[in-house]
Design a protein around this motif. Structure first.
Motif, mmCIF file in Angstrom:
data_model
loop_
_atom_site.group_PDB
_atom_site.id
_atom_site.type_symbol
_atom_site.label_atom_id
_atom_site.label_comp_id
_atom_site.label_asym_id
_atom_site.label_seq_id
_atom_site.Cartn_x
_atom_site.Cartn_y
_atom_site.Cartn_z
ATOM 1 N N ILE A 44 0.771 -1.249 0.078
ATOM 2 C CA ILE A 44 0.108 0.078 0.141
ATOM 3 C C ILE A 44 0.775 1.085 -0.015
ATOM 4 O O ILE A 44 2.134 1.196 0.140
ATOM 5 C CB ILE A 44 -0.929 -0.093 1.367
ATOM 6 N N HIS A 81 -2.439 -3.858 10.330
ATOM 7 C CA HIS A 81 -2.840 -3.925 8.820
ATOM 8 C C HIS A 81 -3.859 -3.027 8.841
ATOM 9 O O HIS A 81 -3.967 -1.952 7.775
ATOM 10 C CB HIS A 81 -3.160 -5.269 8.339
ATOM 11 N N ILE A 85 -4.063 0.530 6.639
ATOM 12 C CA ILE A 85 -4.773 0.767 5.375
ATOM 13 C C ILE A 85 -5.488 2.112 5.744
ATOM 14 O O ILE A 85 -5.832 3.139 4.962
ATOM 15 C CB ILE A 85 -5.596 -0.329 5.454
ATOM 16 N N GLN A 86 -6.026 2.471 7.054
ATOM 17 C CA GLN A 86 -6.653 3.568 7.344
ATOM 18 C C GLN A 86 -5.712 4.918 7.103
ATOM 19 O O GLN A 86 -6.239 5.783 6.607
ATOM 20 C CB GLN A 86 -7.253 3.532 8.862
ATOM 21 N N TYR A 89 -5.288 5.273 3.189
ATOM 22 C CA TYR A 89 -6.493 5.871 2.566
ATOM 23 C C TYR A 89 -7.567 6.315 3.218
ATOM 24 O O TYR A 89 -8.544 6.582 2.388
ATOM 25 C CB TYR A 89 -6.876 4.348 1.871
ATOM 26 N N PHE A 99 -14.221 0.464 2.787
ATOM 27 C CA PHE A 99 -13.347 0.002 3.796
ATOM 28 C C PHE A 99 -14.162 -0.902 4.483
ATOM 29 O O PHE A 99 -13.617 -2.130 5.261
ATOM 30 C CB PHE A 99 -12.637 0.992 4.695
ATOM 31 N N GLU A 103 -12.828 -4.424 6.358
ATOM 32 C CA GLU A 103 -12.585 -4.371 7.748
ATOM 33 C C GLU A 103 -13.378 -5.655 8.345
ATOM 34 O O GLU A 103 -12.795 -6.418 9.202
ATOM 35 C CB GLU A 103 -13.266 -3.207 8.099
ATOM 36 N N SER A 183 -1.471 -2.851 -4.314
ATOM 37 C CA SER A 183 -2.644 -3.845 -4.000
ATOM 38 C C SER A 183 -4.002 -3.196 -4.415
ATOM 39 O O SER A 183 -3.875 -1.821 -4.864
ATOM 40 C CB SER A 183 -3.177 -3.898 -2.481
ATOM 41 N N ILE A 185 -6.388 -2.523 -3.357
ATOM 42 C CA ILE A 185 -7.334 -1.625 -2.764
ATOM 43 C C ILE A 185 -6.849 -0.288 -2.725
ATOM 44 O O ILE A 185 -7.738 0.986 -2.403
ATOM 45 C CB ILE A 185 -7.184 -1.998 -0.985
ATOM 46 N N ASP A 186 -5.500 -0.010 -3.409
ATOM 47 C CA ASP A 186 -5.270 1.396 -3.720
ATOM 48 C C ASP A 186 -6.088 1.934 -4.859
ATOM 49 O O ASP A 186 -6.681 3.075 -4.886
ATOM 50 C CB ASP A 186 -3.608 1.106 -4.095
#
Length: 206
Positions: A44, A81, A85-86, A89, A99, A103, A183, A185-186
């Motif tokens: 990330i 993790h 991530i929080q 992003y 999210f 989560e 990833s 998620i980006d």
């Protein structure tokens, strides 16, 4: 035509570019587990660097089939993790929409790495609005029609070495220089419903 591949943790964009046009993905989880791969790590983008998030596993040093690898919850990696991530992003345009789905999977404390990765993959395909059937590969299923990309997408070699992914830049949160192949998620958090179009544009031979 089914595509055979490994099961990764929040896979890199290149992986979704590879499977984007397929109707069925067969995941090989009976292979021998390999360390330092996308099976238990993803990347990330934080404010000042690209961060690798790695899931600690039990018995990963021994010769063990991937489907038997258990996640080590004695280490406090889940909070690390989720916080990572929080912080990466939290201000992204689609973070608050997507999210909670991610989560929720983390909070289930799933025992096996493959079950955890499979749930996350299912969520990502749903958020990407891709209608791809995902199944575990049955070794007796030796279909010569399948496209086999196992061993191709490797964390240890640059994507430029492979003929899959040609980065189509999109708006990222930090920095002026675009960082490719993070990833999935980006991409999801940054561009939301446009993600699938970016995948199409990122196909090397599209």
């Amino acid at each position: 035509m089914p595509i055979i591949t490994e099961l990764f943790y929040l896979p890199p964009i290149e992986h979704f570019v590879a499977i984007h046009n397929e109707k069925m993905v067969l995941l090989d989880i009976q292979e021998n587990y390999q360390k330092q791969t996308y099976r238990n790590r993803c990347q990330i983008r934080l404010a000042n660097k690209v961060e690798t998030l790695s899931i600690p596993v039990l018995g990963g040093n021994k010769k063990i089939r991937t489907e038997l690898v258990k996640i080590d919850y004695n280490q406090k990696w889940v909070n690390v993790h989720l916080r990572g991530i929080q912080s990466a992003y939290g201000k992204a345009p689609f973070f608050e929409y997507y999210f909670p789905y991610i989560e929720e999977v983390f909070q289930k404390k799933i025992d096996l790495l493959t079950d955890f990765n499979m749930e996350l993959l299912t969520v990502c395909l749903k958020l990407l609005q891709l209608d791809i059937k995902v199944m575990k590969l049955d070794k007796s299923d030796t279909n010569s029609e399948s496209i086999d990309i196992r061993g191709l997408i490797s964390a240890k070699s640059p994507f430029e070495d492979r003929n899959i992914y040609q980065p189509a830049p999109y708006s990222q949160l930090f920095g002026l220089d675009f960082v490719p192949n993070l990833s999935i998620i980006d991409l999801l958090f940054c561009v939301g419903p446009e993600s699938s179009n970016i995948l199409v544009k990122s196909q090397k031979n599209h």
